[in-house]
Design a protein around this motif. Sequence first.
Motif, PDB file in Angstrom:
ATOM      1  N   UNK A 217      11.641 -66.760  34.494  1.00 40.23           N
ATOM      2  CA  UNK A 217      12.393 -66.495  33.270  1.00 40.23           C
ATOM      3  C   UNK A 217      12.091 -67.529  32.189  1.00 40.23           C
ATOM      4  N   UNK A 218      10.914 -68.171  32.277  1.00 39.88           N
ATOM      5  CA  UNK A 218      10.591 -69.245  31.347  1.00 39.88           C
ATOM      6  C   UNK A 218       9.630 -68.803  30.261  1.00 39.88           C
ATOM      7  N   UNK A 219       9.437 -67.518  30.098  1.00 39.54           N
ATOM      8  CA  UNK A 219       8.512 -67.042  29.080  1.00 39.54           C
ATOM      9  C   UNK A 219       9.200 -66.824  27.745  1.00 39.54           C
ATOM     10  N   UNK A 220       8.446 -66.290  26.810  1.00 40.62           N
ATOM     11  CA  UNK A 220       8.963 -66.001  25.477  1.00 40.62           C
ATOM     12  C   UNK A 220       8.822 -64.508  25.191  1.00 40.62           C
ATOM     13  N   UNK A 221       9.658 -64.027  24.287  1.00 37.18           N
ATOM     14  CA  UNK A 221       9.586 -62.643  23.839  1.00 37.18           C
ATOM     15  C   UNK A 221       8.955 -62.651  22.456  1.00 37.18           C
ATOM     16  N   UNK A 230      -1.423 -57.184  15.975  1.00 37.83           N
ATOM     17  CA  UNK A 230      -1.199 -58.570  15.597  1.00 37.83           C
ATOM     18  C   UNK A 230       0.034 -59.115  16.290  1.00 37.83           C
ATOM     19  N   UNK A 231      -0.098 -60.357  16.801  1.00 37.46           N
ATOM     20  CA  UNK A 231       1.009 -61.091  17.398  1.00 37.46           C
ATOM     21  C   UNK A 231       1.743 -61.830  16.295  1.00 37.46           C
ATOM     22  N   UNK A 232       3.017 -61.464  16.083  1.00 34.19           N
ATOM     23  CA  UNK A 232       3.802 -62.060  15.004  1.00 34.19           C
ATOM     24  C   UNK A 232       4.650 -63.239  15.468  1.00 34.19           C
ATOM     25  N   UNK A 233       4.488 -63.658  16.717  1.00 29.95           N
ATOM     26  CA  UNK A 233       5.245 -64.803  17.194  1.00 29.95           C
ATOM     27  C   UNK A 233       6.516 -64.406  17.914  1.00 29.95           C
ATOM     28  N   UNK A 234       7.338 -65.388  18.233  1.00 27.40           N
ATOM     29  CA  UNK A 234       8.516 -65.188  19.066  1.00 27.40           C
ATOM     30  C   UNK A 234       9.608 -64.431  18.324  1.00 27.40           C
ATOM     31  N   UNK A 235      10.299 -63.607  19.082  1.00 32.05           N
ATOM     32  CA  UNK A 235      11.465 -62.908  18.546  1.00 32.05           C
ATOM     33  C   UNK A 235      12.707 -63.757  18.782  1.00 32.05           C
ATOM     34  N   UNK A 236      13.630 -63.662  17.877  1.00 33.76           N
ATOM     35  CA  UNK A 236      14.901 -64.377  18.014  1.00 33.76           C
ATOM     36  C   UNK A 236      15.860 -63.489  18.799  1.00 33.76           C
ATOM     37  N   UNK A 237      16.118 -63.848  20.046  1.00 33.83           N
ATOM     38  CA  UNK A 237      17.016 -63.047  20.887  1.00 33.83           C
ATOM     39  C   UNK A 237      18.315 -63.799  21.187  1.00 33.83           C
ATOM     40  N   UNK A 238      18.753 -64.578  20.230  1.00 38.65           N
ATOM     41  CA  UNK A 238      20.073 -65.212  20.274  1.00 38.65           C
ATOM     42  C   UNK A 238      20.272 -66.097  21.498  1.00 38.65           C
ATOM     43  N   UNK A 239      19.241 -66.777  21.915  1.00 38.09           N
ATOM     44  CA  UNK A 239      19.395 -67.749  22.994  1.00 38.09           C
ATOM     45  C   UNK A 239      19.478 -67.163  24.390  1.00 38.09           C
ATOM     46  N   UNK A 240      19.175 -65.886  24.551  1.00 40.43           N
ATOM     47  CA  UNK A 240      19.170 -65.282  25.889  1.00 40.43           C
ATOM     48  C   UNK A 240      17.934 -65.752  26.639  1.00 40.43           C
ATOM     49  N   UNK A 241      18.103 -66.113  27.904  1.00 41.00           N
ATOM     50  CA  UNK A 241      16.967 -66.407  28.767  1.00 41.00           C
ATOM     51  C   UNK A 241      16.457 -65.086  29.312  1.00 41.00           C
ATOM     52  N   UNK A 242      15.369 -64.612  28.763  1.00 40.96           N
ATOM     53  CA  UNK A 242      14.875 -63.260  29.078  1.00 40.96           C
ATOM     54  C   UNK A 242      13.989 -63.291  30.318  1.00 40.96           C
ATOM     55  N   UNK A 243      14.365 -62.511  31.319  1.00 39.78           N
ATOM     56  CA  UNK A 243      13.565 -62.356  32.529  1.00 39.78           C
ATOM     57  C   UNK A 243      12.865 -61.002  32.581  1.00 39.78           C
ATOM     58  N   UNK A 261      22.778 -65.398  30.029  1.00 41.27           N
ATOM     59  CA  UNK A 261      23.325 -66.309  29.022  1.00 41.27           C
ATOM     60  C   UNK A 261      24.356 -67.181  29.731  1.00 41.27           C
ATOM     61  N   UNK A 262      24.100 -68.475  29.760  1.00 35.79           N
ATOM     62  CA  UNK A 262      24.985 -69.418  30.461  1.00 35.79           C
ATOM     63  C   UNK A 262      25.164 -69.002  31.924  1.00 35.79           C
ATOM     64  N   UNK A 263      24.099 -68.497  32.525  1.00 34.86           N
ATOM     65  CA  UNK A 263      24.136 -68.117  33.935  1.00 34.86           C
ATOM     66  C   UNK A 263      24.691 -66.736  34.209  1.00 34.86           C
ATOM     67  N   UNK A 264      25.214 -66.063  33.210  1.00 33.57           N
ATOM     68  CA  UNK A 264      25.784 -64.728  33.409  1.00 33.57           C
ATOM     69  C   UNK A 264      24.740 -63.665  33.074  1.00 33.57           C
ATOM     70  N   UNK A 265      24.583 -62.645  33.921  1.00 31.19           N
ATOM     71  CA  UNK A 265      23.611 -61.602  33.634  1.00 31.19           C
ATOM     72  C   UNK A 265      24.020 -60.809  32.394  1.00 31.19           C
ATOM     73  N   UNK A 266      23.028 -60.497  31.560  1.00 35.54           N
ATOM     74  CA  UNK A 266      23.308 -59.825  30.304  1.00 35.54           C
ATOM     75  C   UNK A 266      22.199 -58.836  29.998  1.00 35.54           C
ATOM     76  N   UNK A 267      22.588 -57.696  29.432  1.00 32.68           N
ATOM     77  CA  UNK A 267      21.647 -56.722  28.889  1.00 32.68           C
ATOM     78  C   UNK A 267      21.834 -56.726  27.379  1.00 32.68           C
ATOM     79  N   UNK A 287      23.676 -67.847  38.284  1.00 31.09           N
ATOM     80  CA  UNK A 287      22.344 -68.409  38.157  1.00 31.09           C
ATOM     81  C   UNK A 287      21.386 -67.403  37.540  1.00 31.09           C
ATOM     82  N   UNK A 288      20.091 -67.658  37.693  1.00 31.33           N
ATOM     83  CA  UNK A 288      19.094 -66.768  37.114  1.00 31.33           C
ATOM     84  C   UNK A 288      19.192 -65.363  37.717  1.00 31.33           C
ATOM     85  N   UNK A 289      19.019 -64.383  36.869  1.00 35.32           N
ATOM     86  CA  UNK A 289      19.078 -62.993  37.318  1.00 35.32           C
ATOM     87  C   UNK A 289      18.136 -62.169  36.465  1.00 35.32           C
TER      88      UNK A 289
END
Length: 416
Positions: A217-221, A230-243, A261-267, A287-289
């Motif tokens: 879950x350490x990548x970027x969106x 064209x790659x326009x760079x990272x998207x702003x996903x409001x601090x979600x750790x995207x897996x 987000x803060x260890x809680x699973x989120x869609x 934890x990570x999910x």
Amino acid sequence: MPEPTCPTRLDEQLAHGRTELLDRIEQPPLDRIQHRARRRRRRSRHATTGALTAVAVTLTLLVRPWAGGGDPAPPPPVAGTPTPGPIYSDAGITVNGLDGPVVDVPGTITDIEFTDPDHGYLLAECVDGAACPASVARTGDGGLSWQITELPGATRGRTGLGLLAFADGRLAVTGETTYLSADGGRTWRVGGRAKPTPPQPGDRLYRQPATPGGDGCDGTVSIWRPTGPADLGSADIDGITACWVASDSTGDGAWWVGGTRDGRPVAAVSRDGGGSWTETLLGPAEGQARVRVAVLGNQAYAVVSDLDGTIRRFFHSTDAGRTFDPTSAGPPVGGPERLAGDLVPLLDGRLLVAGADNRWYVSADRGATFRRAGGTLPTVGGLARTDAGYVAYQLFSNGWAAYSADGSTWRKLQIR
């Protein structure tokens, strides 16, 4: 006044007139009519005898099939008729096997994308330490035939590459170096990162692992624009750790991201190309999910799992993912313990998944319970959503893949 005619003379005149009238009428050829009648009776007797003989022969063949030295030979095939391939099926899931020549691609197929049911692309890497460069193959007939092009020599021995396919044959292969093609993979150039611009309709999201080939879950969106591409760079996903990031948008243009987000699973979903996000929490902090979402019309499914695919719980939505209700806690009854790939909503209301045990599973109650689809279905390594349908990987556990537009009927690709 004329003199009246006597009765006797009148009778004689009438008789004479009748005789003359009969003489003028042509009489039928009685001898010819009798001859024709006798001939028709003979034909009728012959036809009846022939029919009885045919029935007798048929009954003899049915009762004594061994007569005449063995079973009769099957009729010869019609010229030009293709030989149908094998069909594997169970529980309403069908995989149509090979029915033509197979193309051998160097390396192992690691990524497949279809932009419509006819046009598809695949990426093959030398994952076993071989020295071959990566290659991309393309098809314009739904996977019946393929043309292969090697990527630049710098990809020799590289793994962990990713494939993005856009309309009109625009492709991108991501990794330590990004390669771009505007002609379906026939030619390639090295790509760089374009100047960031606000999201536009038609842009797509892509999750780039921090380590090529990594599945954490350490990548970027990032945001990709089809023009170029064209790659326009990272998207702003409001601090979600995207897996996990959906491979394409839903029918209403929504992009889904799953993580924590803060260890809680989120869609989280964006309906404006990544400009803003709406989040739904799917459980307590654990934890990570990895959270995966699948949408078909107003029906949506979400599953929360550990990074190794171990299922924590399923959710279902009847309003395209605006709200979710839990349907199972822990691995569902009858289902796999660990998930392999994406969720596949079927048109008949069921849900299809693949397990880490290489089996197919279907649920008729929104993910609460599953039953294994066995029959003659081959083993499967995982299921993935693509722009125009779904892809099944590692069929028969030896590198084959299949494509489906609806998740129910699959076509084995003529390449390996």
